[in-house]
Scaffold this motif. Structure first.
Motif, PDB file in Angstrom:
ATOM      1  N   UNK A 226       0.832  -1.198   0.000  1.00 47.66           N
ATOM      2  CA  UNK A 226       0.000   0.000   0.000  1.00 47.66           C
ATOM      3  C   UNK A 226       0.873   1.257   0.000  1.00 47.66           C
ATOM      4  N   UNK A 227       1.929   1.245   0.812  1.00 46.15           N
ATOM      5  CA  UNK A 227       2.804   2.410   0.905  1.00 46.15           C
ATOM      6  C   UNK A 227       3.618   2.630  -0.364  1.00 46.15           C
ATOM      7  N   UNK A 228       3.884   1.555  -1.098  1.00 39.56           N
ATOM      8  CA  UNK A 228       4.745   1.656  -2.283  1.00 39.56           C
ATOM      9  C   UNK A 228       3.975   1.846  -3.581  1.00 39.56           C
ATOM     10  N   UNK A 229       2.698   1.488  -3.606  1.00 39.82           N
ATOM     11  CA  UNK A 229       1.927   1.523  -4.851  1.00 39.82           C
ATOM     12  C   UNK A 229       1.267   2.883  -5.070  1.00 39.82           C
ATOM     13  N   UNK A 230       0.784   3.063  -6.287  1.00 39.14           N
ATOM     14  CA  UNK A 230       0.080   4.280  -6.666  1.00 39.14           C
ATOM     15  C   UNK A 230      -1.181   3.903  -7.437  1.00 39.14           C
ATOM     16  N   UNK A 231      -1.892   4.907  -7.901  1.00 38.83           N
ATOM     17  CA  UNK A 231      -3.131   4.676  -8.637  1.00 38.83           C
ATOM     18  C   UNK A 231      -2.928   3.731  -9.819  1.00 38.83           C
ATOM     19  N   UNK A 232      -1.781   3.815 -10.466  1.00 41.07           N
ATOM     20  CA  UNK A 232      -1.522   2.981 -11.641  1.00 41.07           C
ATOM     21  C   UNK A 232      -1.469   1.495 -11.311  1.00 41.07           C
ATOM     22  N   UNK A 233      -1.355   1.151 -10.039  1.00 45.23           N
ATOM     23  CA  UNK A 233      -1.289  -0.255  -9.637  1.00 45.23           C
ATOM     24  C   UNK A 233      -2.650  -0.836  -9.271  1.00 45.23           C
ATOM     25  N   UNK A 234      -3.719  -0.048  -9.446  1.00 43.35           N
ATOM     26  CA  UNK A 234      -5.064  -0.504  -9.092  1.00 43.35           C
ATOM     27  C   UNK A 234      -5.754  -1.121 -10.301  1.00 43.35           C
ATOM     28  N   UNK A 247      -8.599  -3.750  -6.842  1.00 41.44           N
ATOM     29  CA  UNK A 247      -7.577  -4.640  -6.311  1.00 41.44           C
ATOM     30  C   UNK A 247      -6.188  -4.122  -6.667  1.00 41.44           C
ATOM     31  N   UNK A 248      -5.201  -4.494  -5.860  1.00 38.03           N
ATOM     32  CA  UNK A 248      -3.817  -4.153  -6.151  1.00 38.03           C
ATOM     33  C   UNK A 248      -3.261  -5.188  -7.121  1.00 38.03           C
ATOM     34  N   UNK A 249      -2.910  -4.720  -8.313  1.00 36.24           N
ATOM     35  CA  UNK A 249      -2.406  -5.616  -9.355  1.00 36.24           C
ATOM     36  C   UNK A 249      -1.210  -6.449  -8.873  1.00 36.24           C
ATOM     37  N   UNK A 250      -0.245  -5.848  -8.146  1.00 33.66           N
ATOM     38  CA  UNK A 250       0.893  -6.661  -7.710  1.00 33.66           C
ATOM     39  C   UNK A 250       0.498  -7.839  -6.825  1.00 33.66           C
ATOM     40  N   UNK A 251      -0.579  -7.724  -6.053  1.00 36.52           N
ATOM     41  CA  UNK A 251      -0.995  -8.838  -5.202  1.00 36.52           C
ATOM     42  C   UNK A 251      -1.582  -9.971  -6.044  1.00 36.52           C
ATOM     43  N   UNK A 252      -2.206  -9.616  -7.143  1.00 37.64           N
ATOM     44  CA  UNK A 252      -2.748 -10.636  -8.049  1.00 37.64           C
ATOM     45  C   UNK A 252      -1.603 -11.407  -8.703  1.00 37.64           C
ATOM     46  N   UNK A 253      -0.593 -10.674  -9.141  1.00 38.68           N
ATOM     47  CA  UNK A 253       0.584 -11.309  -9.744  1.00 38.68           C
ATOM     48  C   UNK A 253       1.278 -12.210  -8.732  1.00 38.68           C
ATOM     49  N   UNK A 254       1.423 -11.728  -7.495  1.00 34.64           N
ATOM     50  CA  UNK A 254       2.095 -12.503  -6.447  1.00 34.64           C
ATOM     51  C   UNK A 254       1.352 -13.799  -6.134  1.00 34.64           C
ATOM     52  N   UNK A 255       0.038 -13.818  -6.370  1.00 40.50           N
ATOM     53  CA  UNK A 255      -0.759 -15.026  -6.132  1.00 40.50           C
ATOM     54  C   UNK A 255      -0.691 -15.999  -7.293  1.00 40.50           C
ATOM     55  N   UNK A 256       0.102 -15.651  -8.314  1.00 39.87           N
ATOM     56  CA  UNK A 256       0.269 -16.538  -9.457  1.00 39.87           C
ATOM     57  C   UNK A 256      -0.829 -16.448 -10.486  1.00 39.87           C
ATOM     58  N   UNK A 257      -1.533 -15.305 -10.491  1.00 38.83           N
ATOM     59  CA  UNK A 257      -2.641 -15.109 -11.429  1.00 38.83           C
ATOM     60  C   UNK A 257      -2.266 -13.999 -12.408  1.00 38.83           C
ATOM     61  N   UNK A 286      -7.486  -1.865  -2.535  1.00 40.18           N
ATOM     62  CA  UNK A 286      -7.165  -0.482  -2.170  1.00 40.18           C
ATOM     63  C   UNK A 286      -7.925   0.439  -3.104  1.00 40.18           C
ATOM     64  N   UNK A 287      -8.261   1.623  -2.599  1.00 39.67           N
ATOM     65  CA  UNK A 287      -9.012   2.581  -3.400  1.00 39.67           C
ATOM     66  C   UNK A 287      -8.133   3.648  -4.011  1.00 39.67           C
ATOM     67  N   UNK A 288      -8.776   4.604  -4.661  1.00 32.85           N
ATOM     68  CA  UNK A 288      -8.049   5.646  -5.380  1.00 32.85           C
ATOM     69  C   UNK A 288      -7.275   6.592  -4.468  1.00 32.85           C
ATOM     70  N   UNK A 289      -7.538   6.551  -3.158  1.00 35.78           N
ATOM     71  CA  UNK A 289      -6.789   7.385  -2.219  1.00 35.78           C
ATOM     72  C   UNK A 289      -5.447   6.804  -1.821  1.00 35.78           C
ATOM     73  N   UNK A 290      -4.998   5.799  -2.532  1.00 32.74           N
ATOM     74  CA  UNK A 290      -3.771   5.071  -2.232  1.00 32.74           C
ATOM     75  C   UNK A 290      -2.551   5.980  -2.083  1.00 32.74           C
ATOM     76  N   UNK A 291      -2.475   7.016  -2.886  1.00 36.78           N
ATOM     77  CA  UNK A 291      -1.295   7.868  -2.887  1.00 36.78           C
ATOM     78  C   UNK A 291      -1.056   8.608  -1.582  1.00 36.78           C
ATOM     79  N   UNK A 292      -2.074   8.721  -0.741  1.00 39.62           N
ATOM     80  CA  UNK A 292      -1.927   9.439   0.527  1.00 39.62           C
ATOM     81  C   UNK A 292      -1.203   8.607   1.580  1.00 39.62           C
ATOM     82  N   UNK A 293      -1.054   7.317   1.331  1.00 41.60           N
ATOM     83  CA  UNK A 293      -0.423   6.430   2.309  1.00 41.60           C
ATOM     84  C   UNK A 293       1.041   6.242   1.944  1.00 41.60           C
TER      85      UNK A 293
END
Length: 324
Positions: A226-234, A247-257, A286-293
């Motif tokens: 969450x701290x490292x991602x941005x809107x482009x990762x949603x 959803x966070x795209x990197x988490x989908x990739x990490x799950x092998x999907x 995560x939502x569009x407010x991701x960049x604030x974290x």
């Protein structure tokens, strides 16, 4: 003439009734919201919601409410809320509702189904029912079913989301609903809270801003992402749970999907919360407010920052009001 729903007077009563000093709700987040998060947020002056399904059993859920009642009594903070999934596939709904009634939970937030199954039981002990909706059609149905307030899930909300902008959604709902309205969708600052009120809402719904909080139950990897991602990762898709979600795209990739191979059309079903690939646990939202974290902060500090930002936004608006 359009039939009207809701009670306008409840909008004025709400701050005193729920005890908040910041017009915001820390949204219920599956497998993220903890009793500690709810407790800290309420003590800092914001309403906070606990999803009943975050406790693995109804007995465990009852223990969470015991803790909140004990630790918040006399704390001079905001009241807490409980999120109940009213979808017919939730096997725990009836038992969890009984527990809420026994604890006289001030605010019940229904989601992924009609609020009707909760209304009578909650009203019987003097509580409020707010319904989570993502379209004007569902908002009208929830209001007709007896919901005291509506939570408008707009585009940009984390987890299950909507497709409308808050500008259009609030305006359309206010054409038939006079009661309290909460706006959800990409709100991550005190200025955003102020903007929600300017639109005609009464509170803002905030989840993503608290994902990485110290008191969050999110696993370390989720908080870091969450701290490292941005809107482009949603990635917005209904292929994971059957309901449209961010959803966070990197988490989908990490799950092998492969995120680009996901197909929509899956039926929403809560009857089996565990699976070989646990879509509820390993594919993070995560939502569009991701960049604030940008890191992990205590809930109390986040709310203090939001209060300062809200006050600054209010002062800016007053300058325009004075000029007019």
């Amino acid at each position: 003439m359009t039939e009207r729903f809701g009670t306008a007077a409840l909008r004025d009563e709400l701050p005193a009734r729920l005890g908040y000093t910041l017009p915001a709700v820390v949204a219920p987040m599956f497998l993220v919201s903890s009793a500690a998060m709810v407790e800290a947020a309420c003590k800092a002056g914001a309403v906070a919601a606990y999803p009943s399904l975050n406790a693995r059993t109804s007995a465990g859920f009852n223990e969470v409410l015991d803790r909140l009642d004990r630790n918040l009594e006399g704390a001079n903070g905001a009241g807490y809320a409980v999120n109940l999934v009213t979808h017919r596939s939730n096997p725990r709904f009836a038992e969890d509702l009984e527990i809420c009634a026994a604890h006289r939970v001030p605010l019940i937030i229904t989601a992924l189904g009609s609020p009707a199954p909760a209304v009578d039981a909650v009203h019987a002990y003097g509580g409020l029912v707010f319904a989570d909706v993502n379209s004007p059609r569902l908002a009208r149905k929830a209001a007709a079913a007896g919901a005291d307030g509506l939570i408008l899930v707009c585009s940009g909300a984390g987890g299950h989301t909507g497709t409308m902008t808050p500008f259009a959604f609030v305006d359309e709902v206010r054409r038939f609903f006079d009661g309290p309205v909460i706006v959800a969708g990409g709100i991550s600052s005190g200025a955003g809270i102020h903007g929600a009120l300017a639109l005609g809402a009464d509170l803002a719904y905030m989840g993503t801003r608290f994902l990485a909080a110290r008191e969050s139950d999110a696993v370390a990897g989720f908080k870091q992402m969450v701290a490292e991602c941005s809107f482009d990762d949603i990635l917005c898709t209904d292929a994971i749970t059957g309901a449209l979600a961010n959803k966070l795209r990197p988490s989908i990739v990490a799950a092998g999907i492969d995120p680009d191979s996901l197909q929509s059309g899956k039926a929403f079903d809560l009857s089996a919360l565990e699976g070989s690939v646990n879509t509820w646990k390993d594919l993070w939202s995560a939502g569009h407010g991701l960049g604030a974290v940008t890191g992990s902060e205590p809930v109390g500090e986040i709310i203090a920052t939001l209060k300062d930002e809200f006050a600054a936004a209010t002062r800016r608006t007053r300058r325009w009001t004075a000029a007019a």
